[in-house]
Design a protein around this motif. Structure first.
Motif, mmCIF file in Angstrom:
data_model
loop_
_atom_site.group_PDB
_atom_site.id
_atom_site.type_symbol
_atom_site.label_atom_id
_atom_site.label_comp_id
_atom_site.label_asym_id
_atom_site.label_seq_id
_atom_site.Cartn_x
_atom_site.Cartn_y
_atom_site.Cartn_z
ATOM 1 N N MET A 1 0.655 -1.337 -0.114
ATOM 2 C CA MET A 1 0.028 -0.068 -0.130
ATOM 3 C C MET A 1 0.926 1.430 -0.026
ATOM 4 O O MET A 1 0.488 2.106 -0.758
ATOM 5 N N GLU A 2 2.010 1.397 0.744
ATOM 6 C CA GLU A 2 2.465 2.281 0.787
ATOM 7 C C GLU A 2 2.911 2.542 -0.104
ATOM 8 O O GLU A 2 3.916 4.018 -0.226
ATOM 9 N N MET A 3 3.628 1.151 -1.558
ATOM 10 C CA MET A 3 3.911 2.392 -2.927
ATOM 11 C C MET A 3 3.222 2.923 -3.555
ATOM 12 O O MET A 3 3.536 3.383 -4.669
ATOM 13 N N ARG A 4 1.812 2.822 -3.134
ATOM 14 C CA ARG A 4 1.164 4.138 -3.715
ATOM 15 C C ARG A 4 0.801 4.994 -3.221
ATOM 16 O O ARG A 4 0.669 5.239 -2.094
ATOM 17 N N ARG A 5 0.578 6.117 -3.582
ATOM 18 C CA ARG A 5 -0.466 7.499 -3.354
ATOM 19 C C ARG A 5 -2.062 6.933 -3.826
ATOM 20 O O ARG A 5 -2.838 7.967 -3.286
ATOM 21 N N ALA A 6 -2.419 6.669 -4.641
ATOM 22 C CA ALA A 6 -3.682 6.645 -5.569
ATOM 23 C C ALA A 6 -3.848 5.168 -5.348
ATOM 24 O O ALA A 6 -2.732 4.383 -6.209
ATOM 25 N N PHE A 7 -4.896 4.871 -5.436
ATOM 26 C CA PHE A 7 -5.598 3.223 -5.839
ATOM 27 C C PHE A 7 -7.015 2.983 -6.947
ATOM 28 O O PHE A 7 -7.650 3.896 -6.858
ATOM 29 N N SER A 8 -5.992 1.978 -7.858
ATOM 30 C CA SER A 8 -7.090 1.833 -9.260
ATOM 31 C C SER A 8 -7.640 0.643 -8.652
ATOM 32 O O SER A 8 -7.199 0.231 -7.644
ATOM 33 N N ASP A 9 -9.200 -0.084 -9.168
ATOM 34 C CA ASP A 9 -9.945 -1.202 -8.913
ATOM 35 C C ASP A 9 -9.046 -2.236 -8.434
ATOM 36 O O ASP A 9 -8.855 -2.897 -7.689
ATOM 37 N N GLY A 10 -7.462 -2.696 -9.842
ATOM 38 C CA GLY A 10 -6.934 -3.549 -10.220
ATOM 39 C C GLY A 10 -6.213 -3.003 -8.658
ATOM 40 O O GLY A 10 -5.486 -4.212 -8.244
ATOM 41 N N ASP A 11 -5.352 -2.285 -8.024
ATOM 42 C CA ASP A 11 -4.605 -2.019 -6.947
ATOM 43 C C ASP A 11 -4.814 -2.533 -5.447
ATOM 44 O O ASP A 11 -4.547 -3.477 -5.008
ATOM 45 N N LEU A 12 -6.431 -2.058 -5.953
ATOM 46 C CA LEU A 12 -7.475 -2.405 -4.385
ATOM 47 C C LEU A 12 -7.319 -4.166 -4.372
ATOM 48 O O LEU A 12 -7.724 -4.239 -3.298
ATOM 49 N N ASN A 13 -8.022 -4.909 -5.728
ATOM 50 C CA ASN A 13 -8.299 -6.210 -5.912
ATOM 51 C C ASN A 13 -7.084 -6.875 -5.843
ATOM 52 O O ASN A 13 -7.078 -7.991 -5.161
ATOM 53 N N TYR A 14 -6.127 -6.488 -6.069
ATOM 54 C CA TYR A 14 -4.379 -6.873 -5.618
ATOM 55 C C TYR A 14 -4.091 -6.634 -4.346
ATOM 56 O O TYR A 14 -3.819 -7.613 -3.603
ATOM 57 N N LEU A 15 -4.082 -5.180 -3.070
ATOM 58 C CA LEU A 15 -4.337 -5.550 -2.226
ATOM 59 C C LEU A 15 -5.654 -6.440 -1.487
ATOM 60 O O LEU A 15 -4.999 -7.520 -0.332
ATOM 61 N N ALA A 16 -6.577 -6.579 -1.936
ATOM 62 C CA ALA A 16 -7.452 -7.639 -1.061
ATOM 63 C C ALA A 16 -6.740 -9.417 -0.950
ATOM 64 O O ALA A 16 -7.385 -9.343 0.059
ATOM 65 N N ASN A 17 -6.290 -9.509 -2.475
ATOM 66 C CA ASN A 17 -5.731 -10.726 -2.177
ATOM 67 C C ASN A 17 -4.647 -11.415 -1.896
ATOM 68 O O ASN A 17 -4.089 -12.211 -1.761
ATOM 69 N N LEU A 18 -3.768 -9.764 -1.478
ATOM 70 C CA LEU A 18 -2.613 -10.280 -0.836
ATOM 71 C C LEU A 18 -2.846 -10.262 0.358
ATOM 72 O O LEU A 18 -2.046 -11.285 1.536
ATOM 73 N N CYS A 19 -4.491 -9.934 1.125
ATOM 74 C CA CYS A 19 -4.670 -10.092 2.108
ATOM 75 C C CYS A 19 -4.942 -11.629 2.674
ATOM 76 O O CYS A 19 -5.350 -12.415 2.101
ATOM 77 N N HIS A 20 -4.264 -12.130 3.716
ATOM 78 C CA HIS A 20 -3.938 -12.867 4.696
ATOM 79 C C HIS A 20 -6.206 -13.275 5.500
ATOM 80 O O HIS A 20 -5.936 -14.766 5.970
ATOM 81 N N SER A 21 -6.286 -12.104 5.937
ATOM 82 C CA SER A 21 -7.548 -12.186 6.893
ATOM 83 C C SER A 21 -7.106 -12.769 8.446
ATOM 84 O O SER A 21 -7.481 -13.043 9.089
ATOM 85 N N CYS A 22 -5.460 -12.541 8.763
ATOM 86 C CA CYS A 22 -5.022 -12.675 10.430
ATOM 87 C C CYS A 22 -5.648 -11.848 10.918
ATOM 88 O O CYS A 22 -5.697 -12.445 12.344
ATOM 89 N N GLY A 23 -6.250 -10.678 11.315
ATOM 90 C CA GLY A 23 -7.382 -10.070 12.008
ATOM 91 C C GLY A 23 -5.925 -9.083 12.997
ATOM 92 O O GLY A 23 -6.947 -8.007 13.676
ATOM 93 N N ALA A 24 -4.905 -9.205 12.818
ATOM 94 C CA ALA A 24 -4.091 -8.168 13.341
ATOM 95 C C ALA A 24 -4.126 -6.956 13.572
ATOM 96 O O ALA A 24 -3.824 -6.460 14.053
ATOM 97 N N CYS A 25 -4.210 -6.238 11.588
ATOM 98 C CA CYS A 25 -4.314 -4.989 11.888
ATOM 99 C C CYS A 25 -5.365 -4.432 12.331
ATOM 100 O O CYS A 25 -6.110 -3.285 12.884
ATOM 101 N N TYR A 26 -7.288 -4.725 12.410
ATOM 102 C CA TYR A 26 -8.225 -4.764 13.467
ATOM 103 C C TYR A 26 -8.102 -4.580 14.520
ATOM 104 O O TYR A 26 -7.798 -3.624 15.241
ATOM 105 N N VAL A 27 -6.956 -5.316 15.080
ATOM 106 C CA VAL A 27 -6.166 -5.738 16.495
ATOM 107 C C VAL A 27 -5.872 -4.550 17.171
ATOM 108 O O VAL A 27 -6.199 -3.323 17.948
ATOM 109 N N ASP A 28 -4.567 -4.094 16.257
ATOM 110 C CA ASP A 28 -4.581 -3.141 16.476
ATOM 111 C C ASP A 28 -4.554 -1.968 16.000
ATOM 112 O O ASP A 28 -4.076 -0.466 16.901
#
Length: 368
Positions: A33-60
């Motif tokens: 995410m930090e490599m980008r300043r704006a997000f296209s649809d493709g960027d957001l789908n890329y980040l969504a599929n890179l996420c492993h849903s560990c939940g750590a960011c929600y807790v922190d």
């Protein structure tokens, strides 16, 4: 404006996270995410599929609910991830079929194929169904090998074609990795990260599921399921080589390689999916995409049914239960094949593609 409302929401969250960067050490999503300043649809789908849903960011996160910023990255990216499966599916006419009714459709497909095989056998010889068959070629008393191979090869090849077309569309939309085409190093790194489930550990402490106590249980059950599937696939591949190259017909003795691989894989496909289903039933609702629950459970259930019927078939193959069990096992395998391109199975392939892109970006960043 983005193509869907969930991508609009994901863009807002990524903008908030990009200004905070407290979670950058948790997984691959935030450095990407930090490599980008704006997000296209493709960027957001890329980040969504890179996420492993560990939940750590929600807790922190200091901005997670009930904060007014309402930053819930795991749930938002889970919804975006599920929508990406339909967005890139091929053919598009089947894109939303398994979204909400995946479990029902999978079970109906499995039972329908099992009924077809049983009916095929009964039409030829009713005594075959509950007869005791032993020795090489016993499985083919129910259905001739060529008919069985043609039926399941067609389903498997269709699944491969649909998956290739879907991943092609996904890769084109997320764009070429920064720095050019992926090289051998980035692909090897992605294989290693996927094989280790590197980012399913909450930055090292473990995965969050039903409460604020991190554990490695989900990671363990994912490993059992993933490697159990690979072992079963290896067993089928070896058995195919035995049949066509060595002229040896199934079933094989318990000590032979296809049976050893299949037994270990079958155990993994029983224990792993049970653990995943229990974990999903206990998962905190704020981390869960409830709209894709049926699709997720349907895929896990088909893996479990494939493993369970395979193990039972091994144990009871020299009894009168062999015929019905073989039909059920083949029905589960058929349902798994035809639902692969439209259900949760694709998340592993999309995630691997995202890991390849991430590895390439990191290598390019380090080089520059």
């Amino acid at each position: 404006m983005h193509g869907t409302r969930i991508l609009d929401k994901a863009d807002r969250l990524m903008t908030v996270c990009n200004s905070c960067r407290y979670c950058e050490g948790l997984c691959a999503v935030f450095p990407a995410m930090e490599m980008r300043r704006a997000f296209s649809d493709g960027d957001l789908n890329y980040l969504a599929n890179l996420c492993h849903s560990c939940g750590a960011c929600y807790v922190d996160c200091q901005f997670s609910p009930p904060h007014e910023f309402n930053v819930n990255v795991p749930q938002t990216l889970a919804v975006a991830r599920a929508e990406s499966y339909a967005a890139y599916a091929w053919p598009q006419a089947l894109s939303g079929v398994f979204g909400r009714n995946g479990l029902v459709i999978s079970i109906v497909a499995a039972l329908s194929m099992a009924a077809f095989i049983l009916g095929f056998a009964a039409l030829n010889d009713r005594g075959v169904l509950l007869g005791v068959h032993t020795g090489p070629g016993a499985f083919y008393k129910l259905m001739p090998h060529n008919a069985m191979a043609a039926l399941f090869s067609a389903a498997f090849l269709y699944a491969i074609l649909a998956l290739v077309m879907s991943v092609r569309a996904f890769w084109r939309d997320i764009g070429a990795p920064i720095g050019g085409r992926p090289d051998g190093g980035s692909i090897f790194q992605a294989i290693r990260d996927a094989g280790e489930l590197r980012y399913l550990d909450g930055g090292g402490v473990g995965c969050y599921n039903e409460d604020d106590t991190p554990t490695d249980r989900r990671k363990l059950f994912h490993h059992l399921t993933f490697y159990g599937f690979l072992l079963c696939f290896a067993a089928t591949s070896v058995a195919t080589l035995y049949h066509y190259l060595l002229g040896r017909e199934a079933p094989y003795p318990w000590w032979d390689l296809p049976v050893v691989l299949g037994t270990l894989g079958g155990i993994g496909l029983v224990v792993g999916p049970i653990g995943l289903l229990v974990a999903k039933s206990r998962r905190a609702p704020e981390l869960l995409d409830e709209t894709s629950y049926g699709m997720d459970v349907g895929f896990i259930a088909m893996l479990f049914l494939t493993g369970l019927t395979g193990v039972l078939l091994l144990l009871l193959r020299e009894t009168a239960a062999m015929g019905p069990l073989l039909a059920l096992h083949l029905g589960a395998v058929f349902a798994l094949f035809i639902t692969m391109p439209y259900g949760k199975f694709v998340h592993g392939i999309y995630r691997f593609a995202a890991l390849v892109r991430y590895a390439q970006e990191r290598r390019s960043e380090a080089g520059s």
